[in-house]
Each structure stands twice: as structure tokens, then as C-alpha cells.
Design an enzyme around this catalytic site. Sequence first.
Site, mmCIF file in Angstrom:
data_model
loop_
_atom_site.group_PDB
_atom_site.id
_atom_site.type_symbol
_atom_site.label_atom_id
_atom_site.label_comp_id
_atom_site.label_asym_id
_atom_site.label_seq_id
_atom_site.Cartn_x
_atom_site.Cartn_y
_atom_site.Cartn_z
ATOM 1 N N LYS A 78 0.852 -1.190 0.000
ATOM 2 C CA LYS A 78 0.000 0.000 0.000
ATOM 3 C C LYS A 78 0.889 1.241 0.000
ATOM 4 C CE LYS A 78 -3.887 1.959 2.659
ATOM 5 N NZ LYS A 78 -4.783 1.710 3.833
ATOM 6 N N SER A 152 -9.510 1.801 2.800
ATOM 7 C CA SER A 152 -8.626 2.589 1.976
ATOM 8 C C SER A 152 -7.621 1.738 1.206
ATOM 9 C CB SER A 152 -7.865 3.596 2.847
ATOM 10 O OG SER A 152 -7.060 2.935 3.792
ATOM 11 N N SER A 176 -9.883 -0.321 6.898
ATOM 12 C CA SER A 176 -9.190 -0.299 5.607
ATOM 13 C C SER A 176 -8.565 -1.617 5.223
ATOM 14 C CB SER A 176 -8.091 0.772 5.625
ATOM 15 O OG SER A 176 -8.645 2.058 5.711
#
Lengths: 481, 481
Positions: A78, A152, A176
Site C-alpha cells: 500500500k 482505503s 481499511s
Amino acid sequence: MTTKLSDLVFDLPSLARAYAEGLDPVAVVDEAYDRLEAWNDPGIFISLVDREAARKAARALGPTPDGRPLWGVPFAIKDSIDFKGLPTTAACPDFAYEPERHAPSVARTLAAGAIAIGKLNLDQFATGLVGVRTPYAVPRNTVDPAFVPGGSSSGSAVAVGAGVLPFTLGTDTAGSGRVPAGLNNIVGLKPTVGLTPTVGVVYSVRFVDGVTVFATTVDDAYEVLAAIGGLDPADGFSRDMAVPKLGPLQPVTRVAIPDATSRRFGGSAAAEAAFDATIEDVRRLGGETVEIDLESYFAVARMLYEGSFVASRYHQIRDFIEASPEALHPVTRGIIEGARKFSAADAYGDMYRLTELRRTLGAVWSGVDCMLVPTYPRAHTVEAVLADPIALNSELGAYTNFVNLLDYCALAVPGRPRTDGVPAGVTLIGPAGADGLLASLGAAIHAAGATPIGATGRTPPKPAERPAAAGPGEIEIAVVG
Amino acid sequence: MTTKLSDLVFDLPSLARAYAEGLDPVAVVDEAYDRLEAWNDPGIFISLVDREAARKAARALGPTPDGRPLWGVPFAIKDSIDFKGLPTTAACPDFAYEPERHAPSVARTLAAGAIAIGKLNLDQFATGLVGVRTPYAVPRNTVDPAFVPGGSSSGSAVAVGAGVLPFTLGTDTAGSGRVPAGLNNIVGLKPTVGLTPTVGVVYSVRFVDGVTVFATTVDDAYEVLAAIGGLDPADGFSRDMAVPKLGPLQPVTRVAIPDATSRRFGGSAAAEAAFDATIEDVRRLGGETVEIDLESYFAVARMLYEGSFVASRYHQIRDFIEASPEALHPVTRGIIEGARKFSAADAYGDMYRLTELRRTLGAVWSGVDCMLVPTYPRAHTVEAVLADPIALNSELGAYTNFVNLLDYCALAVPGRPRTDGVPAGVTLIGPAGADGLLASLGAAIHAAGATPIGATGRTPPKPAERPAAAGPGEIEIAVVG
């Protein structure tokens, strides 16, 4: 080689078998890049490791695993977690910086033999559960592109759901690491707070942030956790705790489920029916279900965005947002600038209220081993979320927002599929240290539901045979300040 | 009765012996009130239990202790801790309220057989280390009335130093349980954060506040701690930890002492010489001293009043101070209103910095068992403090302010006396759970120094013989959220 590379299942056991038969990690790296190209979604990655550099990294691993559990496994990160060699953007190009070193979570993954291929898209500054709050292309949901990918950690989930990578790293503060797993019918493991190192992460709400794992199976996710978890002495937020050993499913597990007043499906009968079918699976697996009222938990969840905790996000990017407010996604900017209205007294008040709630609500764990909830009430389309960006995002977090604040661990797995094919899933929640218990039950739920994994067409395997190990009550746990 | 009541030493062993010989607790209660009258300091108590009611409480104890360790022992309570039957004022008359129940720390003391006789003066809202920030009369220092009594637990220390009571309860956030002990040549025990219940206390900085014990000997203070410490399941700030057993002095204790750059005595050669003499005692007692640089600790200390933590005090009395600012002591008001300038982002930033410092500075405990520091650099006169109320208060906190923030326990004892008779003392500091280790060393230091206890003319006794008990590393400790 008995399997064509394009047919090779990208999970850890399949890769280990193929490597044992002589497969070259360089070929697997190439295959990951090829699959990414074939999948043709420009929204997944924000930046890629140069393919030749990744091949070189594969060659540098040497000829044998030598005890490295992730030897030759391609993965990605990420883009709010530092990987030296690519910028960290947090999905905000003007914020980007070149990290001087890998985040410890990344360094540990690499030390375990995995090969990084790039940085993954996210809701900007890890603020959101939808995956559309990005200035880059929105990653496509791998089950049905009409739906949001979830956030997210949008790119992290989509890369796995698309079959491009066996696992990825994400983060989780409010959900997330779970919501995008649910929306792509894959596994999202959110460890006990502090069990994975968070240095080198663009923080959200630092005292509850965690690095998480997306994978196609619970066993794979747990193997990654075992490789990257454990105390980081240089990190004040790291917990002095070892990753619990993963034992067999308990003959009886006491499982809390939402009572009638705590069921939230946004009116979706299909979502509700799928959840009920999973509850039946849990009972068949030895779960003794107990209905509990979640209203107090929903109240904690509301604190996360309605209270002063958002000021923690503001604190992390204070200088940047004050200097360049227009550089932010407008929805993200609106949320984070909302922090300005809270005083230090508000913050201490919220921390103290939360401390009391942790003690009060913690009493539930004397009666149950874990909770089973929907990962989110119902999936939303990209179109709907763009039209109503705040309320639908909030709805997605109903069953996730409270978890980290209360110092719990969680595991999102697909349960029984919805009859209309819309992605759904369930999340197991447990007290700090219950990671192993959640994983053994979660693997069994995943197998029982038999929902195809992302877009791979594969169904989850029967969980591996496991020797008995210590339960969470027997783990040596030290004081966390 | 072989001892005249007026000659009876007010400590726990002497009282126990007298009771074993048939003394009536009612007579002891009367003696406490008589001593208070004879001492004639109107500043010690803010309110008193009616003498007849206290006698009645003594009679209600029944004829024998029945295992109650504080049976028949008169005591009193800092007036920021709730005692049902008297108002809680926090030394601010307009703030006063009638508590509906005893604070758990008080309830446990009463359940152990002690008899409350009143509520003790303090620096208003427990904000200060001087003892002169009160609208009531300033309690007189029991060693030399020219000096401040110390605060914020001023009445708690003076009542013990005057020989009126064997022990009292105070609180400690920044040194309020240690500085006044030092200034009255008595013992101040500040337990591990969360080891004593803090519900029913007018909070200061809630996550590090603690109820403390003042007594004439370490053994007495520890016996009170043993009676009131331990998990309060209704209190989110209570630690899931038992009071460590008090064992014998270790043959060798590794003791950190301030290095040359970290010595602070405000220019007092007498204070410095007394501290050095105590270091020699510690070495004779088996202490292996190691000089360390305290600059990082002093920086933590500065955070307490210069950073956003003061907003925690503001949060506790927000409605009151906004409605009635003029009701506060002007110095206290100035300090607490200073909180308004801090934002929630400042608060999270300070909490995060503190979390990191706890980890970084915690490394010291791998090399030493405890620290030995002066309790404060030097004593100040009432006149000097009234002329310079902020700077001299800050100086007093140099060696205390950082302790609770870093989650340490501490014990203030008189060491070697100053040759000029000015009150002084030393403080032992240890990691959470080291309460027992500090007490065994502290009792030995107290005995070695032989400084007269407060105004009692008594010198500290040789510590009691103790069977070996678990060290702090062997205590069962659970996660504190």
C-alpha cells in the site's frame, strides 16, 4: 514443471510446491507482471518496481529458501507504507517523498524472501473505506466493476482479488484492511493492534493503526503475519507480544452475533440472507452463538469520525495541509480539515472516554471467544458513492470502525455468497491476542462458504491440518504502555 | 496500658501492639483529634469528620481486627478524593460538591479497618508542588515553618509530619505525592500508575494520576498500599496487576544516579552534600551505582506543563472554569487557562511523542533496577514562592514531573539530613511493577539516614524482617489498554 505458469495458483502452498519442483522465482515475478498487464486495470498501482529490478531481486534470493517462509513470493505494498526505491505518495502526488529506508513491516517481508513489485493505490491518506478517494484511476472491483473496490487499501485488495499477487500489505485504522477484502471476496487480516510494526507508515490514528495482510486464503495471510509480526523495539507503538501460534479449530467456540436491533444491512435482504447462512455454517463448525447488542460498539465507531480522533490524521500532515490544502482530494480535505475545530481538552476527553469504554466493553470477552459480524452492511456502487461520498462511506464502516479503537483484532473472510453475486463477507473480531483463534475459525468459515476468491474462479481450500497450539489465554503477554 | 496515650507512637506496629494490649480504638481517635488541636495549624484540614461520628465509626469496627490490616488506624484524605459525608472541594470552595459515594481508594481503606477523620488541604485542583496555592490557610511545614509545606498534597504530608496521623491519602500526577513528603521529612509512596483506583478523584492528568500514601515509615506506607491497591474492574484506568509482595533487600541493586550534568540543587551545597551522603549509604546497602544523563527525562518533565497535557486539567473542570473563572486561585487559573491554546492535534502529537519516549527511555531498565534522585533540588521558603510562584514550583518538579508520564513508580524517603536542618530527601524510581523493590531499598535508606521523621522527633526504625518474595520480573502482569 507439470503446470503451465499461467495456470499456477498464486498462493503460498502452490508456489512452494512449484519451487520444490524447480520453478525459477524470476519466472514467477514475470508471471505477476504479465498477469497485471493482462488484467489491465491502471488503478491498482501508483508505482511499479522496474520489472528488470524485480527479476534481479528474485535472482538475488539465492537458489533455496533457507528457511525463508515467503521465498520467491511476489507482493506489493500500500502506498502509505515506505518502500525504499519508490516514492511514498499516500495517493497525494504533491505529498510524495522518497523514503530513506523500508518500513520495518516491508523490511521483514523482504527478509522473509518475498519480492516487492510496487506500491498500491488507496483512499488518499488512508482516509475512507470506498477506494474512490484518489486522484489516480479508481481500482476496479474484481467481483463486479460496478461496485467500489473498497478502501482505503483499494489496490491491495484488488491486486489479490485479480489473482495478480498471492498477498499484499495494507493498513487498517477504521476498516481499511477489512472492507476492501469483503468487497473483493478475499481475506483481510487485521492483527492485534501493535503486533505489526507501523514505523514508516503515513499514520492515520497512530495508536490504533496497523499494517495488515490481504491474501487469497487465511493460512496464507497468517503465514505473512507470522513473518512480519512481533516486537519492534524501536517503535513505541509496537506491542511486546509474539504472533500467536495457529492451532486447530476449537471443538466449541463461543461466538457473539448481532441481536435483532444490531443488524445493519442497509435494507439488503440478500446481504442479510448471506450472513444468516454463514451463521449456520459457524454453528455446524462448533460455534455456540450468543446474540449481543452492539449499540455501545456503534457508539464507539461514531467517535472515530465524529470525535476528535480525526485530529490525529490532521496532526500527521499538518504542515502539508496548511501549506497546500488544494493538493488534497476534496472529500479527504473536508474530513481532515474538520479536525481544526477540536481542542486539546476534547482530545483528552475522548481518550479518557475511550479508555473507560475499553474496560466496560471488554467484559464481553469473559462470555464469548469472538464476535461474528458482517464485514459491512451492503456493497455500494461507484456511482452511488460518488453521489453520496460521506454517508455511504460511514455505512460501510458500521462493523469495522470500533474494532481498533477497542484494541481488538479482526479477520475478514468471505462467508456464504450472496445469491445475487454481489460481494459480501463476514468479519471475526476478538480481543488482543486472539489472532490465532480467529484464523482457525475464519479458515473454516471460508472453506464452508465456498465463495469464489475474487476474480480467480478458485474456491477456498480446506484449512491445513494443524497441530494443537497455545490458546490466546496462554500466550505470554507483557504490559503495553 | 503501659504507654501513656500521648506517648504512643502513631505508626502501624505501635498501634497494633497497643491494640493487642487492649487499647480502645475510640481512645486513639480521640488522641488524633487532640494532637490536631495541640498542633494548632488551621491549614491542614479543609473539613473534619465530627469527632463523635469518628468515635462511632471506631466503635462500629467491632472488638477485634478480624484480618483487617488497618483496624483502628485513624487517617485522612486529600480533599480531591471523594469521602461520602464531607464535601469534595479540591481547595476551591465554589467547586465543592457532596459525593454520593466514597472513592474506591477510600472505601478500600475503610474496609481495611481505618477510621477517617477528615479532608486535607491541597494546592487547588492538585495543580502545584508548593502547597501555598489554596484559598484556605497554608499548612505549616512541620520541619521549619519558614518553608513551604510542599504540594499538591500539602495537608496530607503535614498531618503525618506533625504526628497527628499515622498515614494519609494523597494523589500524584507531577510529584504531589513525593515533594511534600520530602519537605516534611516523611515517606511518600507513589505506586505504579493504575495500581491504586482513581475513580472518585478530581482528575488532573487522568491517565497518569494515582492515589498515594504518606506515612512515617516505608513499611507502613506499603501496608496501606497493599490494602488499597489492585484492579478496580469498574475503572478503565485501573491496572490489572496485584500489589507486588514486599521482600527483603536484594544483596545487589543496580541504581542509576544523575551524572554531573544532571545534578540540580539550585546552588544549594547543603542539598548536594546530603544527596551525596545518601549515595554512600546506598552503596553500603549493596547498591551498584551507575551515572546516567537525565536530560531526556527533564525534557519529558517539561512536557507536563509546557505541552498540551495541561488541557487534561482543563477538561476535568471545563464547565466550572468557563462559568466561574474568578472562583479559582489566580495562579491556578493562569496555569489551567493556558490549556485553551492547545488543539486536539497538539494533544495527539504529545501523546504520540510520549509513547515513543516511553519505549526509548524504557531501555534504561535493562541496565539498572531503579534510579536514585533528589526528591527536589532544594527547599524554598513560603516568602520566596509567593514572590515567584511559577519558576520555583517548576524547579521543585525537576525530578518528579517525568515519572508518571513515563509510567514509573516512585518512593520518596528522607535520606541523610542536610547539615543546616532544611528538609530534603531522595526518591527511588522504578519501572511499572517495581514498587516492592523500591520499598525494600527505600526502607533501608530511610533507616540509614536516621533523619528525624517530620516534627515527631522519632528516627526511622530498622526495616522489618521480610521473607523472600517474587521480584518485579516475576509478577503476573496483564495487558493494560
